[in-house]
Design a protein around this motif. Structure first.
Motif, mmCIF file in Angstrom:
data_model
loop_
_atom_site.group_PDB
_atom_site.id
_atom_site.type_symbol
_atom_site.label_atom_id
_atom_site.label_comp_id
_atom_site.label_asym_id
_atom_site.label_seq_id
_atom_site.Cartn_x
_atom_site.Cartn_y
_atom_site.Cartn_z
ATOM 1 N N ARG A 64 -22.590 46.358 105.960
ATOM 2 C CA ARG A 64 -23.160 47.051 106.728
ATOM 3 C C ARG A 64 -24.182 47.987 106.001
ATOM 4 N NH1 ARG A 64 -20.406 50.162 111.938
ATOM 5 N NH2 ARG A 64 -22.293 50.941 112.982
ATOM 6 N N LYS A 65 -25.428 47.905 106.689
ATOM 7 C CA LYS A 65 -26.305 48.938 106.081
ATOM 8 C C LYS A 65 -26.489 50.222 106.836
ATOM 9 C CE LYS A 65 -29.705 45.779 103.816
ATOM 10 N NZ LYS A 65 -30.978 45.439 103.696
ATOM 11 N N VAL A 66 -26.526 51.277 106.057
ATOM 12 C CA VAL A 66 -26.489 52.572 106.622
ATOM 13 C C VAL A 66 -27.482 53.365 106.111
ATOM 14 C CG1 VAL A 66 -25.085 54.659 106.905
ATOM 15 C CG2 VAL A 66 -23.878 52.531 107.125
ATOM 16 N N THR A 67 -28.195 54.211 106.666
ATOM 17 C CA THR A 67 -29.349 54.935 106.364
ATOM 18 C C THR A 67 -29.029 56.500 106.384
ATOM 19 O OG1 THR A 67 -30.938 53.345 106.390
ATOM 20 C CG2 THR A 67 -31.858 55.541 106.212
ATOM 21 N N LYS A 68 -29.029 57.345 105.656
ATOM 22 C CA LYS A 68 -28.662 58.963 105.524
ATOM 23 C C LYS A 68 -29.481 59.401 104.609
ATOM 24 C CE LYS A 68 -25.304 59.316 108.334
ATOM 25 N NZ LYS A 68 -25.341 59.962 109.718
ATOM 26 N N LEU B 214 -16.894 56.433 90.366
ATOM 27 C CA LEU B 214 -15.861 56.329 91.374
ATOM 28 C C LEU B 214 -15.659 57.298 92.144
ATOM 29 C CD1 LEU B 214 -12.872 55.044 92.202
ATOM 30 C CD2 LEU B 214 -11.915 56.249 90.434
ATOM 31 N N LEU B 215 -15.641 57.273 93.489
ATOM 32 C CA LEU B 215 -15.561 58.479 94.462
ATOM 33 C C LEU B 215 -14.024 58.154 95.119
ATOM 34 C CD1 LEU B 215 -16.227 61.072 96.085
ATOM 35 C CD2 LEU B 215 -17.551 59.121 97.630
ATOM 36 N N VAL B 216 -13.284 59.111 94.899
ATOM 37 C CA VAL B 216 -11.777 58.757 95.525
ATOM 38 C C VAL B 216 -11.866 59.890 96.865
ATOM 39 C CG1 VAL B 216 -9.369 59.039 95.446
ATOM 40 C CG2 VAL B 216 -10.756 58.098 93.537
ATOM 41 N N TYR C 153 -12.558 64.007 96.748
ATOM 42 C CA TYR C 153 -12.546 64.816 97.853
ATOM 43 C C TYR C 153 -11.652 64.582 99.191
ATOM 44 C CZ TYR C 153 -17.340 65.443 96.215
ATOM 45 O OH TYR C 153 -18.354 65.940 95.184
ATOM 46 N N SER C 154 -11.146 65.613 99.528
ATOM 47 C CA SER C 154 -10.356 65.586 100.723
ATOM 48 C C SER C 154 -11.003 65.573 102.067
ATOM 49 C CB SER C 154 -9.307 66.945 100.677
ATOM 50 O OG SER C 154 -8.668 67.020 101.939
ATOM 51 N N VAL D 81 -20.261 66.447 102.030
ATOM 52 C CA VAL D 81 -20.284 66.414 100.630
ATOM 53 C C VAL D 81 -20.238 65.018 100.017
ATOM 54 C CG1 VAL D 81 -18.590 67.206 98.684
ATOM 55 C CG2 VAL D 81 -19.057 68.668 100.723
ATOM 56 N N VAL D 82 -19.467 64.062 100.778
ATOM 57 C CA VAL D 82 -19.482 62.418 100.604
ATOM 58 C C VAL D 82 -20.985 62.128 100.513
ATOM 59 C CG1 VAL D 82 -18.706 60.337 101.305
ATOM 60 C CG2 VAL D 82 -17.136 62.544 101.465
ATOM 61 N N ILE D 83 -21.724 62.461 101.668
ATOM 62 C CA ILE D 83 -23.096 61.867 101.875
ATOM 63 C C ILE D 83 -23.842 62.269 100.561
ATOM 64 C CG2 ILE D 83 -25.158 61.872 103.006
ATOM 65 C CD1 ILE D 83 -23.113 61.669 105.495
ATOM 66 N N LYS D 84 -23.731 63.618 100.136
ATOM 67 C CA LYS D 84 -24.457 64.206 98.986
ATOM 68 C C LYS D 84 -24.076 63.426 97.861
ATOM 69 C CE LYS D 84 -25.432 68.831 97.081
ATOM 70 N NZ LYS D 84 -25.441 70.098 97.171
ATOM 71 N N TRP D 85 -22.816 63.394 97.632
ATOM 72 C CA TRP D 85 -22.279 62.819 96.368
ATOM 73 C C TRP D 85 -22.916 61.292 96.195
ATOM 74 C CZ3 TRP D 85 -19.846 58.557 94.193
ATOM 75 C CH2 TRP D 85 -19.391 58.683 93.024
ATOM 76 N N LEU D 86 -23.105 60.568 97.305
ATOM 77 C CA LEU D 86 -23.284 58.983 97.109
ATOM 78 C C LEU D 86 -25.175 59.247 96.711
ATOM 79 C CD1 LEU D 86 -21.348 57.768 100.047
ATOM 80 C CD2 LEU D 86 -21.146 57.183 97.828
#
Length: 181
Positions: free
Chosen positions: A57-61, A124-126, A159-160, A171-176
């Motif tokens: 899937r393509k996702v734009t953020k 790696l992002l866990v 990240y939790s 935070v997840v989006i920023k890291w990616l």
């Protein structure tokens, strides 16, 4: 008026400076991988059925277009993980942080995957999903239980979060986004 100018500037920036990335989303079954893709794509959580094989899937953020490989977590599909993790900008490993019985298997599968030479150096992002549940482990507890300090050959972040409440999704989006080209 300043909000309007900011919106215009962001739009113009996105026309000329759109970034792209490819990532693989892996983890054991029922960890919340497909739910994460749905939240990223639509902002909503919906009931999902287990992924059979894989979905792309393509996702734009925020000016970043992510090509997300959502890989099935059932035992019979885990041998495919390496193939879909080669050459990506990030491997995202989703763990059900409230399913304490599956953590040993999650640890074994992650370390076995990361031992593959073709995946050397890929960040790696866990993500410890389902932190809205009372029995969910914290990020520090996941680091210990998954023996993440032993991973020294790549950038690693933990990240939790919760797909359901969207806690820490920003935070997840920023890291990616920081790892896009």
């Amino acid at each position: 008026m300043s909000g309007w100018w900011q919106s215009l500037a962001e739009w113009l920036k996105s026309l000329f400076f759109n970034k792209e990335m490819e990532l693989s989303l892996i983890g054991l079954q029922n960890a919340g991988k497909t739910s994460l893709v749905n939240v990223l794509a639509t902002g909503n959580t919906t009931d999902t059925i287990p992924t059979v094989g894989f979905n792309m899937r393509k996702v734009t953020k925020g000016g970043v277009t992510m090509r997300v490989w959502d890989l099935g977590g059932q035992t019979r599909f885990r041998s495919m993980w390496e193939r879909y993790c080669r050459g990506v900008q990030a491997i995202v490993y989703v763990v059900d942080s409230a399913d304490l019985d599956s953590l040993d298997a999650a640890k074994e599968e992650l370390h076995a995957l990361l031992s593959k030479p073709s995946l050397a150096g890929i960040p790696l992002l866990v993500l410890g999903n389902k932190n809205d549940l009372p029995e969910a482990l914290s990020a520090n507890e996941l680091i210990t239980r998954l023996d993440l300090k032993a991973i020294t050959d790549r950038e690693t972040a933990v990240y939790s979060m919760s797909c359901r409440t969207q806690a820490n999704l920003d935070v997840v989006i920023k890291w990616l986004s920081a790892r896009s080209k």
